[in-house]
Design a protein around this motif. Structure first.
Motif, PDB file in Angstrom:
ATOM      1  N   VAL A 139      37.562 -16.711  12.039  1.00 33.92           N
ATOM      2  CA  VAL A 139      36.109 -16.649  11.838  1.00 33.92           C
ATOM      3  C   VAL A 139      35.639 -15.310  12.411  1.00 33.92           C
ATOM      4  O   VAL A 139      35.229 -15.227  13.576  1.00 33.92           O
ATOM      5  CB  VAL A 139      35.389 -17.835  12.522  1.00 33.92           C
ATOM      6  CG1 VAL A 139      33.870 -17.692  12.391  1.00 33.92           C
ATOM      7  CG2 VAL A 139      35.845 -19.154  11.926  1.00 33.92           C
ATOM      8  N   ILE A 158      29.677 -21.577   8.183  1.00 31.67           N
ATOM      9  CA  ILE A 158      31.129 -21.493   8.088  1.00 31.67           C
ATOM     10  C   ILE A 158      31.632 -22.454   7.006  1.00 31.67           C
ATOM     11  O   ILE A 158      31.405 -23.648   7.083  1.00 31.67           O
ATOM     12  CB  ILE A 158      31.777 -21.832   9.446  1.00 31.67           C
ATOM     13  CG1 ILE A 158      31.174 -20.968  10.558  1.00 31.67           C
ATOM     14  CG2 ILE A 158      33.288 -21.675   9.369  1.00 31.67           C
ATOM     15  CD1 ILE A 158      31.277 -19.480  10.322  1.00 31.67           C
ATOM     16  N   CYS A 202      38.174 -20.068   6.937  1.00 26.58           N
ATOM     17  CA  CYS A 202      37.778 -20.379   8.315  1.00 26.58           C
ATOM     18  C   CYS A 202      38.881 -21.071   9.089  1.00 26.58           C
ATOM     19  O   CYS A 202      38.847 -21.135  10.325  1.00 26.58           O
ATOM     20  CB  CYS A 202      36.509 -21.222   8.331  1.00 26.58           C
ATOM     21  SG  CYS A 202      36.619 -22.791   7.442  1.00 26.58           S
TER      22      CYS A 202
END
Length: 342
Positions: free
Chosen positions: A238, A181, A234
């Motif tokens: 997500v 991420i 993010c």
């Protein structure tokens, strides 16, 4: 022969510290001149080295003598100069090269910003907006393209090097999928996919970042058939389901951004998913001089901050994660291995 002094008295140590800018400038000069690249395995006379890098011999000797006090190059009894383990890291072709990092940390904007550290400490705000009339990254991209290029090369170098350490450190043998991420160009994902041939990986980052992804992950790349590239922020969402989520060096923004990232990861992963948060710490680390300096630089340029063990533990537990383990990945990174509870 110049040798590094050990354990100087406090008065001399303080004198050395206030001349820290001279040391940083000397490293920058050596990197820009390409001294380390010109010096190979055999020691060279300063005249030969000066001819190779197109400088005056006398002034180059002064630069090298200053650097050798810190173990960066070594002056031999016959007056020649040789490499040290540290000076080799300024070579472009060294696999662990820190040349781009050395240039990034001494870019022109840093010399404008560091003298205003007292103002940043007083207000808790970055100083770049007052200096240049805009936020840091717009300033870099719009007004300082050469610095932006140095930044990109430095971040790529750092990411490639730390990705190797992260892949070696993490045991994902029981996992089918991993998602990085805010993972930049995807070096961590690529390293993990190479380590685990059955693993599938996802990279989530901003569209302009994903457009410059590691060639191994692009269409036609060696790992493309096991990779999913997801452009997005993010902090907003997500949209990725995975067994393991990696969050590396992005929880140093403002508190609201950190909260949103963790909330979004927890919502995406659901109960039982593993979340590995990897950060530099400003305590309990063998690299505290490095990490605390980065912490102050973050304050100056974007108003961000590095974490202490306690502050990151607090943020993760407040978000709802269960911390299973905390271990060092390498001398400057720690991994917080977490689970999303039921």
């Amino acid at each position: 022969m110049t040798t590094a002094q050990t354990a100087p008295p406090p008065s001399m140590r303080l004198r050395e510290l206030v001349f820290g800018a001279a040391c940083a400038a000397a490293v920058r000069a050596a990197a820009r001149l390409g001294v380390a690249d010109a010096l190979d395995d055999s020691p060279l006379a300063v005249e030969d080295l000066a001819a190779a890098v197109k400088t005056e011999p006398k002034t180059l000797r002064r630069l090298l003598r200053a650097l050798s006090c810190y173990g960066l190059f070594a002056e031999r009894p016959d007056g020649t100069f040789a490499h040290t383990d540290m000076s080799r890291l300024l070579r472009e072709d060294d696999p662990n090269s820190l040349r781009a990092i050395a240039l990034w940390c001494t870019e022109p904007w840093t010399w404008d910003a560091w003298p205003l550290l007292d103002e940043a400490v007083r207000t808790g705000r970055n100083v770049v907006e007052d200096l240049y009339g805009k936020e840091f990254f717009p300033y870099l991209n719009e007004d300082a393209p050469e610095s932006a290029d140095v930044f990109n090369r430095a971040m790529t170098t750092s990411s490639v090097q730390s990705a190797r350490d992260v892949a070696q450190f993490l045991d994902l043998s029981g996992s089918a999928s991993v998602a990085d991420i805010g993972g930049g160009q995807g070096h961590v994902v690529a390293s993990l996919l190479e380590k685990y041939p059955a693993l599938h990986g996802t990279l989530l980052d901003l569209p302009r970042v994903v457009d410059n992804v590691d060639p191994r992950l692009r269409a036609g790349g060696a790992l493309a058939d096991r990779t999913r590239l997801v452009p997005g922020d993010c902090r907003e969402a997500v949209p990725v389901r995975a067994d393991v989520y990696i969050i590396k060096n992005i929880l140093e923004w403002d508190d609201d951004s950190t909260t949103r990232v963790l909330r979004n990861v927890i919502a995406a992963g659901g109960p039982g998913a593993r979340v590995v948060v990897i950060e530099n710490l400003v305590d309990d680390s063998p690299s505290m001089r490095f990490s605390t300096a980065m912490d102050l630089l973050l304050l100056l340029n974007v108003g961000g901050a590095k974490h202490t063990t306690a502050s990151l533990t607090g943020r993760l537990t407040e978000a709802g994660l269960v911390i299973d383990d905390v271990r060092p990945v390498n001398p400057y990174l720690h991994a917080f291995d977490c689970t999303i509870p039921a």
